[in-house]
Design a protein around this motif. Structure first.
Motif: not given
Ligand code: ADP
Length: 544
Positions: A474-475, A422-424, A492-496
Motif C-alpha cells: 500500500p501507498f 478494470i476501472v482502476n 489502487g493497485l495494492a487493492i487490485c
C-alpha cells in the motif's frame, strides 16, 4: 523424533561404536607394546640379580677357602702327620656344615688326593679326581712362583654342577720360609648347585623355576680357569607386563560395551535435546507469527472502523459544499466563494476516495472481505466500465480503443471486484498517459490454459523499475510530475492485486519507464469448453 533426526542419531551411534572400537584397539596396542618393554626390563633386572648371586656365592667360597688355606696349622697337618682329631675339629666335619659345602678335598703338588671329605653326596671317582688334579697342579705351580690367587668357577663334579673354589695352602711360618719350603698342597671347596640350593636362591629373589641348564641357558656360568664353561642358569621370567595386559584386556572387553552403551545413550539424549530445542523454536516462531497476524488484523480492523466513521462527516462536507456552490450567487456572495466551495468539494471527494480505498484494503487484510465468485460476462462488465472511463478519456484527450469483447465470454469472477480492477487499471492508464496518446484494451483467449487475458496497454510515462518491484504494497507511488498532478492514494493497485488473488485471477504489470505500461488481468474462464475459436479482435475507438 523426525525420520531425518533419527537417521542422524543412528549415524552418530554407529560413529560412537566405531570410535570406541578404535580406542579399545589403540589402547590394547599401546598396552601390549609397553608390556613388552616392561617384560624386557624385568628380564634384564632378573639377569643382573642371577649374575650377582653367582658372583657373591663364588666370592664367599673363595674367601672361606683362602681363610682356611692360610693357616699354618693347615700346612703342618698335610706336611706332617695326619691327626684324625684335628681333622674332625677343623676340616670336613666342621667346615662342610659350617659353609654349606658338599665336598672338601686337599691335593698335593703332584695331583695326589691327600684328603677327601664328602657330606653324604656322590663319592669322588678316579675321573673326578683326575679332573680336580688338572686344576690344582697348575695352581700350586703358580703359588710356588709367588702367585697365590685362588681359582673359582662352576665345575662338573660327580656328574653335577658345583661352585668350586681352590687355593694353594700357604707356607707361612718363618722357619719354613728359612728352610726354603714352598706351597705343596691345594685346598678345594665344592658346593653343589642342587635343587634345594636353587630353590632357596630363587625364593630369595622372587625368581620362578631357577635351574641349571646345559643347552641355551639364560645366564652362562664361568668355569674355573682352563676348564670349558658347560653350565648356565635359566628361569621363567616373571612377565608382569604380559599379566597386566591379560588383566587389562579382560577389563577393557568388559568395559567397552558399557562405554559404547553410555555414549549411545548420550547421543540419543543429545538428539532429544536438539529436537526439543527445535520444537520450542518452531512453537515460538509460530506464536510470534500469530501474534504479528493478530496485531495486523487488529490494526486493519481499527482502520476499517475509523474509515467507516470518516465517511459520514465527509459525505456531509461534500453535500454542503455542493449546496454552497449552487447558492453562492443567489445569496449575493462574490464569485470567488463559488470557487472556494468547488475546491472544498474536490478535496472532500479526494479524501472520500482515500477513505473508501483504506476501508476496502483494511477489510481485505482483516479477512473481512470475501470474493463472491460467479460466471460473469466479461463483455458486459467491460462495456459498463467503459461508459465511465470514456468520460475520463475525453477529459484527458486520450484515445481509448477497446477490443470487442463477446457478451457470451463468461469468466469466473466477483463482479464488483472485476469492475473495480478494470476501472482502476484503465483509470491509471488514462491518468498517466499524455494527451493525444492511445490506451488500448485488448482481449486474448487462452483456451489451453482455460483463461483469458484482458490487457490494458498505454503509451504513458511508464513505471520506474524500483516502483514496479514495490507495487502491491500500500501507498507505493512513483515520483514524477504525473503522480504529483494526479493526487493518487497509492492504494489502487495494492487493492487490485489482492482482489485478483481472491478471485483466483492474476494481475501482471509490465512497464518500461518513458515508453508505457501493459497491465494484464488473467481471468479463469467459467466454461472453457463453450469458447469459440478466437476471432480477430476489433477495436472500438471511443474518443480523442
Ligand atoms: P494511485 O492512486 O497513486 O494511482 P495505484 O496503486 O493505482 O495508486 O498506483 C500506484 C502507482 O503506480 C502510481 O502512483 C503510479 O506511480 C504507478 N502507476 C500505476 N499505473 C500506472 C500506469 N499505467 N502508468 C504509469 N504509472 C502507473
Amino acid at each position: 523424533m523426525t525420520g531425518k533426526l533419527g537417521h542422524y542419531t543412528a549415524v552418530l551411534a554407529l560413529l560412537v561404536v566405531a570410535i570406541v572400537a578404535i580406542a579399545v584397539g589403540l589402547l590394547a596396542y599401546v598396552l601390549d607394546s609397553s608390556a613388552n618393554r616392561l617384560d624386557k626390563q624385568q628380564l634384564a633386572t632378573q639377569t643382573l640379580i642371577v649374575k650377582s648371586v653367582v658372583r657373591r656365592q663364588l666370592a664367599k667360597l673363595e674367601s672361606n677357602v683362602t681363610d682356611y688355606a692360610l693357616w699354618d696349622d693347615m700346612y703342618d697337618r698335610f706336611a706332617g702327620k695326619p691327626d684324625p682329631q684335628w681333622d674332625i675339629e677343623n676340616l670336613g666335619p666342621f667346615a662342610a656344615p659350617t659353609f654349606q659345602l658338599e665336598h672338601i678335598a686337599v691335593l698335593s703338588a703332584d695331583g695326589t688326593l691327600v684328603y677327601d671329605y664328602d657330606r653324604g653326596s656322590a663319592p669322588m671317582d678316579g675321573k673326578d679326581r683326575a679332573r680336580l688334579a688338572r686344576l690344582t697342579v697348575p695352581l700350586i705351580d703358580r703359588a710356588r712362583r709367588g702367585d697365590m690367587r685362588a681359582i673359582t668357577g662352576v665345575f662338573e663334579f660327580a656328574g653335577q654342577a658345583h661352585y668350586l673354589a681352590a687355593h694353594p695352602i700357604w707356607v707361612g711360618s718363618e722357619k719354613r720360609e728359612a728352610g726354603n719350603e714352598r706351597p705343596n698342597f691345594a685346598l678345594v671347596y665344592l658346593k653343589a648347585l642342587d635343587r634345594a640350593y636353587l630353590a632357596g636362591a630363587a625364593g630369595d629373589f622372587d625368581l620362578r623355576g631357577l635351574h641349571v641348564d646345559r643347552s641355551a641357558p639364560m645366564v652362562m656360568l664361568d668355569a674355573p680357569a682352563g676348564e670349558p664353561a658347560m653350565f648356565g642358569l635359566s628361569w621363567q621370567p616373571s612377565q608382569g607386563g604380559r599379566q597386566f595386559v591379560a588383566d587389562s584386556t579382560r577389563l577393557l572387553l568388559a568395559a567397552a560395551p558399557i562405554v559404547a552403551l553410555l555414549l549411545i545413550g548420550l547421543a540419543f539424549g543429545w538428539a532429544g535435546i536438539v529436537n526439543q530445542a527445535r520444537d520450542s523454536e518452531v512453537r515460538s516462531t509460530e506464536a510470534r507469527a500469530k501474534a504479528a497476524e493478530d496485531t495486523s488484523r487488529a490494526k486493519s480492523l481499527f482502520i476499517a472502523s475509523m474509515s467507516h466513521e470518516f465517511r459520514t462527516p465527509l459525505n456531509a462536507i461534500n453535500g454542503f459544499a455542493e449546496c454552497l456552490k449552487g447558492d453562492v450567487l443567489a445569496l449575493g456572495m462574490p464569485e470567488k466563494y463559488k470557487e472556494y466551495a468547488a475546491d472544498i468539494q474536490a478535496s472532500g471527494q479526494h479524501l472520500l476516495r482515500i477513505v473508501n480505498n483504506l476501508l476496502l484494503f483494511s477489510k481485505i487484510e482483516a479477512n473481512q472481505h470475501e470474493a463472491r465468485l460467479e460466471a460473469v460476462s466479461l463483455g458486459e462488465e467491460t462495456t459498463s466500465a467503459m461508459r465511465m472511463l470514456n468520460i475520463l478519456a475525453q477529459q484527458r484527450g486520450v484515445r481509448l480503443a477497446t477490443a470487442e469483447v463477446p457478451a457470451k465470454l463468461l469468466v469466473l469472477a466477483d463482479p464488483q471486484s472485476l469492475a473495480q480492477i478494470i476501472v482502476n487499471v484503465v483509470g491509471n492508464a488514462l491518468k498517466f498517459s499524455p494527451r493525444d496518446s492511445e490506451v488500448r484494451i485488448e482481449l486474448a483467449v487462452l483456451r489451453e490454459l482455460g483463461a483469458c487475458d484482458l490487457r490494458v496497454v498505454d503509451q504513458g510515462c511508464g513505471i520506474p523499475e524500483k516502483t514496479l518491484l514495490q507495487l502491491g504494497q500500500p501507498f507505493v507511488q512513483a515520483d514524477g510530475v504525473y503522480t504529483r498532478r494526479e493526487q493518487g492514494t497509492g492504494l489502487g493497485l495494492a487493492i487490485c492485486l489482492k482482489l485478483a488473488a481472491q478471485m483466483g485471477a492474476r494481475l501482471l504489470i509490465d512497464s518500461i519507464e518513458g515508453q508505457g505500461t501493459t497491465v494484464t488481468l488473467r481471468l479463469p474462464l467459467a466454461d472453457p469448453s463453450a469458447i469459440e475459436p478466437a476471432s480477430p479482435e476489433r477495436l472500438a475507438v471511443a474518443a480523442a
